[in-house]
Design a protein around this motif. Structure first.
Motif, PDB file in Angstrom:
ATOM      1  N   GLN A  25       7.026  -7.728  26.175  1.00 22.78           N
ATOM      2  CA  GLN A  25       7.645  -8.263  24.958  1.00 22.78           C
ATOM      3  C   GLN A  25       9.177  -8.235  25.067  1.00 22.78           C
ATOM      4  N   THR A  59      11.708 -11.438  25.011  1.00 20.50           N
ATOM      5  CA  THR A  59      12.876 -11.531  24.131  1.00 20.50           C
ATOM      6  C   THR A  59      14.147 -11.783  24.941  1.00 20.50           C
ATOM      7  N   ASP A 104      16.336 -15.041  24.234  1.00 23.59           N
ATOM      8  CA  ASP A 104      17.688 -14.865  23.683  1.00 23.59           C
ATOM      9  C   ASP A 104      18.756 -15.385  24.640  1.00 23.59           C
ATOM     10  N   VAL A 143      21.525 -18.365  24.188  1.00 24.29           N
ATOM     11  CA  VAL A 143      22.976 -18.197  24.381  1.00 24.29           C
ATOM     12  C   VAL A 143      23.495 -19.248  25.369  1.00 24.29           C
ATOM     13  N   ASN A 151      30.753 -13.541  19.492  1.00 17.62           N
ATOM     14  CA  ASN A 151      29.483 -13.623  18.761  1.00 17.62           C
ATOM     15  C   ASN A 151      28.286 -13.177  19.595  1.00 17.62           C
ATOM     16  N   ILE A 152      28.439 -13.202  20.915  1.00 12.10           N
ATOM     17  CA  ILE A 152      27.337 -12.783  21.797  1.00 12.10           C
ATOM     18  C   ILE A 152      27.181 -11.256  21.775  1.00 12.10           C
ATOM     19  N   PRO A 178      26.990  -8.766  19.500  1.00 11.00           N
ATOM     20  CA  PRO A 178      25.939  -8.056  18.746  1.00 11.00           C
ATOM     21  C   PRO A 178      24.554  -8.183  19.387  1.00 11.00           C
ATOM     22  N   ALA A 179      24.255  -9.363  19.954  1.00 10.23           N
ATOM     23  CA  ALA A 179      22.949  -9.545  20.604  1.00 10.23           C
ATOM     24  C   ALA A 179      22.849  -8.659  21.851  1.00 10.23           C
ATOM     25  N   ALA A 205      22.265  -5.155  20.709  1.00 14.70           N
ATOM     26  CA  ALA A 205      20.874  -4.943  20.250  1.00 14.70           C
ATOM     27  C   ALA A 205      19.925  -4.867  21.443  1.00 14.70           C
ATOM     28  N   HIS A 206      20.173  -5.695  22.455  1.00 13.96           N
ATOM     29  CA  HIS A 206      19.340  -5.626  23.673  1.00 13.96           C
ATOM     30  C   HIS A 206      19.494  -4.261  24.346  1.00 13.96           C
ATOM     31  N   GLN A 223      20.346  -1.399  22.954  1.00 14.06           N
ATOM     32  CA  GLN A 223      19.666  -0.359  22.158  1.00 14.06           C
ATOM     33  C   GLN A 223      18.151  -0.437  22.326  1.00 14.06           C
ATOM     34  N   HIS A 224      17.626  -1.672  22.393  1.00 12.11           N
ATOM     35  CA  HIS A 224      16.189  -1.867  22.584  1.00 12.11           C
ATOM     36  C   HIS A 224      15.762  -1.288  23.943  1.00 12.11           C
ATOM     37  N   MET A 260      15.805   2.416  23.877  1.00  8.12           N
ATOM     38  CA  MET A 260      14.648   2.924  23.129  1.00  8.12           C
ATOM     39  C   MET A 260      13.434   3.028  24.067  1.00  8.12           C
TER      40      MET A 260
END
Lengths: 193, 108
Positions: A78, A82, A86, A90, A171-172, A174-175, A178-179, A181-182, A185
């Motif tokens: 998954q 993503t 994503d 971009v 703008n890129i 934040p994505a 998030a990647h 941090q994912h 995790m």
């Protein structure tokens, strides 16, 4: 396992490039570029910045494709899906912008170095299977996103002249964050097992 | 004359519905924007029956998924698309594509 590889690039328009720092990761030999200071950065035109941005996104799409071929872990699959979607989005937006601006992405030392490092990473990933592959892929994603965030902030944005291209790069972030941090995790989940 | 008086008394009840006691509150519509990999606002306070609309103003596709048991979920929301839901109870939600993106609905 630790690796320390010095990379030297010589281009006329470049200042001394002592900026390529090597990342040594446990369990894999992933080599990435990381600008150390702004003054050591190579000079890049907007055409070259666009090329680096597209290349960096394409590399993560390629590695996601590899993960989709080799992993059987639902969460890893998954995550890879993503990443592919994503980074394709971009690239689509970057391509639309450079077309609008009349900027043609130009191959350069940084994009070539990124591709060379990615080839080495893929070679290592292809030697791994199962959980060992999943761990190496996720470790690499953590390291890669850290390096790309650092490069976008410390190299690409400062080097960009055109405000719209600069805004797109901003703008890129934040994505990318998030990647990262994912991926972290998932990395923690592996560490806990 | 009596007819006029009777209709004058009952017509408002017919058209507005029978609501003994207090006047009913009309449901409201709230918007949550998805931008920069965040739900904005991250927490929204609504009344039961209010509608929440999520609008994807980000660079990439997202979804809106109830976090605890995936009791409800939006379809994939490409850039520029929106999805709405009538709020019925408190919920924690997230984007299942980007699990670090989280939001909350507090139903008063």
């Amino acid at each position: 396992m630790g690796y320390s590889i010095a990379i030297e690039l010589t281009l006329k328009e470049m200042k001394t490039l002592r900026t390529l720092r090597n990342l040594a990761l446990a369990g894999g030999c992933v080599i990435l570029f990381m600008p150390a200071t702004a003054q050591d950065n190579p000079k890049l035109s907007d055409e070259e910045v666009a090329s680096v941005a597209v290349t960096a996104n394409q590399i993560d799409i390629n590695q996601a494709r590899l993960a989709k071929e080799r992993s059987k872990n639902t969460q890893v699959l998954q995550f890879a899906e993503t990443m592919a979607n994503d980074h394709k989005a971009v690239i689509g937006q970057a391509s639309a912008l450079v077309k609008k601006l009349g900027v043609t992405p130009k191959d350069n030392a940084v994009s070539r170095q990124l591709l060379a490092d990615a080839a080495k990473t893929e070679k290592v990933l292809k030697t791994k299977k199962g959980k060992e592959f999943d761990k190496a892929y996720i470790d690499n994603e953590v390291a890669y996103h850290k390096a790309v965030i650092s490069a976008v902030k410390g190299l690409l944005i400062p080097e960009t002249e055109n405000q719209e291209l600069k805004d797109l790069l901003q703008n890129i972030l934040p994505a990318l964050d998030a990647h990262l941090q994912h991926a972290q995790m998932l990395q923690k989940q592996y560490a806990a097992k | 004359m009596l007819n006029v008086w009777v209709w004058g008394l009952f017509l408002p009840l017919i058209f507005r519905g029978y609501n003994p006691g207090t006047e009913s509150k009309a449901p409201k519509i709230y918007t949550v924007e998805i931008r920069e990999m965040k739900f904005v606002p991250a927490e929204i306070r609504v009344n039961k029956g209010d509608t929440i609309v999520w609008v994807n103003r980000d660079m990439v596709a997202h979804n809106v998924t109830e976090e605890k048991s995936k009791a409800w979920a939006s379809p994939l929301l490409p850039v520029g698309k929106s999805w709405k839901m009538v709020a019925s109870k408190n919920s924690a939600y997230f984007c299942s594509l980007h699990p670090v993106m989280k939001g909350r609905i507090a139903v008063q």
